[in-house]
Design an enzyme around this catalytic site. Structure first.
Site, PDB file in Angstrom:
ATOM      1  N   HIS A   1     -26.811-103.150  19.117  1.00 29.38           N
ATOM      2  CA  HIS A   1     -25.774-102.385  18.734  1.00 29.38           C
ATOM      3  C   HIS A   1     -25.134-102.571  17.450  1.00 29.38           C
ATOM      4  O   HIS A   1     -24.939-103.854  17.004  1.00 29.38           O
ATOM      5  CB  HIS A   1     -24.720-102.380  19.849  1.00 29.38           C
ATOM      6  CG  HIS A   1     -23.609-101.415  19.624  1.00 29.38           C
ATOM      7  ND1 HIS A   1     -22.542-101.423  18.932  1.00 29.38           N
ATOM      8  CD2 HIS A   1     -23.575-100.064  20.553  1.00 29.38           C
ATOM      9  CE1 HIS A   1     -21.934-100.153  18.905  1.00 29.38           C
ATOM     10  NE2 HIS A   1     -22.313 -99.401  20.013  1.00 29.38           N
TER      11      HIS A   1
ATOM     12  N   SER B   1     -19.406 -90.849  18.768  1.00 29.06           N
ATOM     13  CA  SER B   1     -18.116 -89.911  19.149  1.00 29.06           C
ATOM     14  C   SER B   1     -18.846 -88.626  19.961  1.00 29.06           C
ATOM     15  O   SER B   1     -18.501 -87.530  19.545  1.00 29.06           O
ATOM     16  CB  SER B   1     -17.263 -89.497  17.941  1.00 29.06           C
ATOM     17  OG  SER B   1     -16.821 -90.695  17.355  1.00 29.06           O
TER      18      SER B   1
ATOM     19  N   GLU C   1     -27.503 -94.263  16.073  1.00 31.72           N
ATOM     20  CA  GLU C   1     -25.964 -94.468  16.077  1.00 31.72           C
ATOM     21  C   GLU C   1     -25.435 -94.712  14.792  1.00 31.72           C
ATOM     22  O   GLU C   1     -25.540 -95.766  14.276  1.00 31.72           O
ATOM     23  CB  GLU C   1     -25.393 -95.595  16.985  1.00 31.72           C
ATOM     24  CG  GLU C   1     -25.595 -95.297  18.550  1.00 31.72           C
ATOM     25  CD  GLU C   1     -24.722 -95.987  19.341  1.00 31.72           C
ATOM     26  OE1 GLU C   1     -24.041 -95.410  20.272  1.00 31.72           O
ATOM     27  OE2 GLU C   1     -24.567 -97.021  19.396  1.00 31.72           O
TER      28      GLU C   1
ATOM     29  N   GLY D   1     -16.789 -94.437  17.570  1.00 28.31           N
ATOM     30  CA  GLY D   1     -15.524 -94.554  17.637  1.00 28.31           C
ATOM     31  C   GLY D   1     -14.688 -94.177  16.632  1.00 28.31           C
ATOM     32  O   GLY D   1     -13.191 -94.284  16.681  1.00 28.31           O
TER      33      GLY D   1
ATOM     34  N   GLY E   1     -19.728 -94.133  23.633  1.00 27.03           N
ATOM     35  CA  GLY E   1     -18.620 -95.215  24.161  1.00 27.03           C
ATOM     36  C   GLY E   1     -17.259 -94.729  24.649  1.00 27.03           C
ATOM     37  O   GLY E   1     -17.045 -94.780  25.904  1.00 27.03           O
ATOM     38  N   GLY E   2     -16.468 -94.422  23.698  1.00 30.64           N
ATOM     39  CA  GLY E   2     -14.835 -94.122  24.276  1.00 30.64           C
ATOM     40  C   GLY E   2     -14.972 -93.198  25.199  1.00 30.64           C
ATOM     41  O   GLY E   2     -14.131 -93.283  26.341  1.00 30.64           O
TER      42      GLY E   2
ATOM     43  N   ASN F   1     -21.319 -96.937  27.331  1.00 35.56           N
ATOM     44  CA  ASN F   1     -21.044 -98.431  26.885  1.00 35.56           C
ATOM     45  C   ASN F   1     -19.832 -98.477  26.944  1.00 35.56           C
ATOM     46  O   ASN F   1     -18.922 -98.155  25.934  1.00 35.56           O
ATOM     47  CB  ASN F   1     -21.662 -98.550  25.489  1.00 35.56           C
ATOM     48  CG  ASN F   1     -21.355 -99.676  24.578  1.00 35.56           C
ATOM     49  OD1 ASN F   1     -20.776-100.633  25.376  1.00 35.56           O
ATOM     50  ND2 ASN F   1     -21.621 -99.755  23.309  1.00 35.56           N
ATOM     51  N   TRP F   2     -19.309 -99.338  27.950  1.00 36.37           N
ATOM     52  CA  TRP F   2     -17.769 -99.734  28.218  1.00 36.37           C
ATOM     53  C   TRP F   2     -17.352-100.703  27.317  1.00 36.37           C
ATOM     54  O   TRP F   2     -15.997-101.027  27.111  1.00 36.37           O
ATOM     55  CB  TRP F   2     -17.820-100.327  29.650  1.00 36.37           C
ATOM     56  CG  TRP F   2     -17.911 -99.129  30.625  1.00 36.37           C
ATOM     57  CD1 TRP F   2     -18.313 -97.685  30.250  1.00 36.37           C
ATOM     58  CD2 TRP F   2     -17.739 -99.060  32.166  1.00 36.37           C
ATOM     59  NE1 TRP F   2     -18.377 -97.006  31.439  1.00 36.37           N
ATOM     60  CE2 TRP F   2     -18.118 -97.861  32.799  1.00 36.37           C
ATOM     61  CE3 TRP F   2     -17.391-100.134  32.997  1.00 36.37           C
ATOM     62  CZ2 TRP F   2     -18.248 -97.455  33.947  1.00 36.37           C
ATOM     63  CZ3 TRP F   2     -17.526 -99.955  34.395  1.00 36.37           C
ATOM     64  CH2 TRP F   2     -17.990 -98.662  34.728  1.00 36.37           C
ATOM     65  N   LYS F   3     -18.153-101.251  26.423  1.00 36.86           N
ATOM     66  CA  LYS F   3     -17.758-102.330  25.611  1.00 36.86           C
ATOM     67  C   LYS F   3     -16.895-103.365  26.221  1.00 36.86           C
ATOM     68  O   LYS F   3     -17.221-103.732  27.501  1.00 36.86           O
ATOM     69  CB  LYS F   3     -17.020-101.600  24.327  1.00 36.86           C
ATOM     70  CG  LYS F   3     -18.027-100.745  23.835  1.00 36.86           C
ATOM     71  CD  LYS F   3     -17.386-100.372  22.486  1.00 36.86           C
ATOM     72  CE  LYS F   3     -18.436 -98.949  21.970  1.00 36.86           C
ATOM     73  NZ  LYS F   3     -18.019 -98.539  20.508  1.00 36.86           N
TER      74      LYS F   3
END
Ligand code: PEP
Length: 248
Positions: free
Chosen positions: A95, A210, A165, A171, A231-232, A8-10
């Site tokens: 999300h 994470s 999640e 994050g 994510g990150g 998920n590149w957000k």
């Protein structure tokens, strides 16, 4: 069941960043021989370029959200039909950042998931408790309510992915313990049984929060963990590919 590792590149990066990240991920996937399916979900404005970079290859394309309608007067929104037209196979719905930032509730998330299915996409329905809810011992009850409210009824399970999640792990660098993850994923499977019947066994349940190269193997080894929503760490090709490599 083939695990799914979804990035998920957000709302990150330039067009050039998106293109080069896609090329690196694709190169790694082609060389890696991974035993999982790989998916990247760039921002809407980068979908076309990333889709072009990925081609029909080893990495799938997905959206981060969609509208409930197939088209019409919805300024600023993007429909599931449009995502499908750009080559997406998946879309993330519900999300926690959408639930928090845009006030999305379970009914809206379900309507988005239904729109995704109608357009031929696989919805990745996200659920997860806040820290206060976990501390209050409410995590399983909250997740059960979210699932019952957000998952489309009477659907084929192979066309559904659920992502657990925990909001407090997204994050933050904090992850749920493998034991907590296993407990929640077992409950997700049980609740899905009541919603989609026996085919609940076929639903892929991802863990997100994470996930990094150094914790991925342990998390992915838990029962009922069928992949990860990342994510990150999905913004660095090497980290994302290392997570994919942790799939057994
Ligand atoms: C996410 O936003 O879906 C997520 C899991 O983010 P991170 O991996 O950065 O915690």
């Amino acid at each position: 069941m083939t695990p799914l590792i979804a990035g998920n590149w957000k709302m990150n990066g330039t067009l050039a960043d998106a293109r080069s990240l896609a090329q690196e991920v694709l190169g790694g996937a082609q060389a890696g021989g991974f035993s999982c399916e790989l998916l990247v979900c760039p921002p809407f404005v980068h979908l076309s370029a990333v889709g072009g970079a990925l081609g029909e290859g080893a990495v799938r394309l997905g959206g981060q959200d969609c509208h409930t309608a197939a088209g019409g007067a919805h300024t600023g929104d993007v429909s599931a039909t449009m995502l499908r037209d750009l080559g997406c196979g998946y879309v993330i719905v519900g999300h926690s950042e959408r639930r928090a930032d845009h006030g999305e509730d379970n009914a809206l998330v379900r309507a988005k998931a239904e729109a995704a299915l109608a357009a031929g996409l696989v919805p990745i329905v996200c659920v997860g408790e806040t820290l206060d809810e976990r501390i209050a011992g409410q995590a399983l009850a909250v997740i059960g309510r979210q699932l019952k409210g957000s998952v489309p009824v009477g659907m084929a399970a192979e066309r559904l992915v659920v992502a657990y999640e925990p909001v407090w792990a997204i994050g933050t660098g904090r992850t749920a313990t493998p034991g907590d993850v296993a407990e929640v994923h077992a409950e997700v499977r049980r609740v899905l049984g009541g919603l989609v019947g026996e085919s609940a066994a076929q639903v892929r349940i991802l863990y997100g929060g994470s996930v990094k190269p150094d914790n991925a193997a342990e998390l992915l080894a838990q029962e009922n963990v069928n992949g990860a929503l990342v994510g990150g760490a999905s913004l660095k090709a090497a980290d994302f590919l290392a997570i994919a490599g942790a799939c057994s």
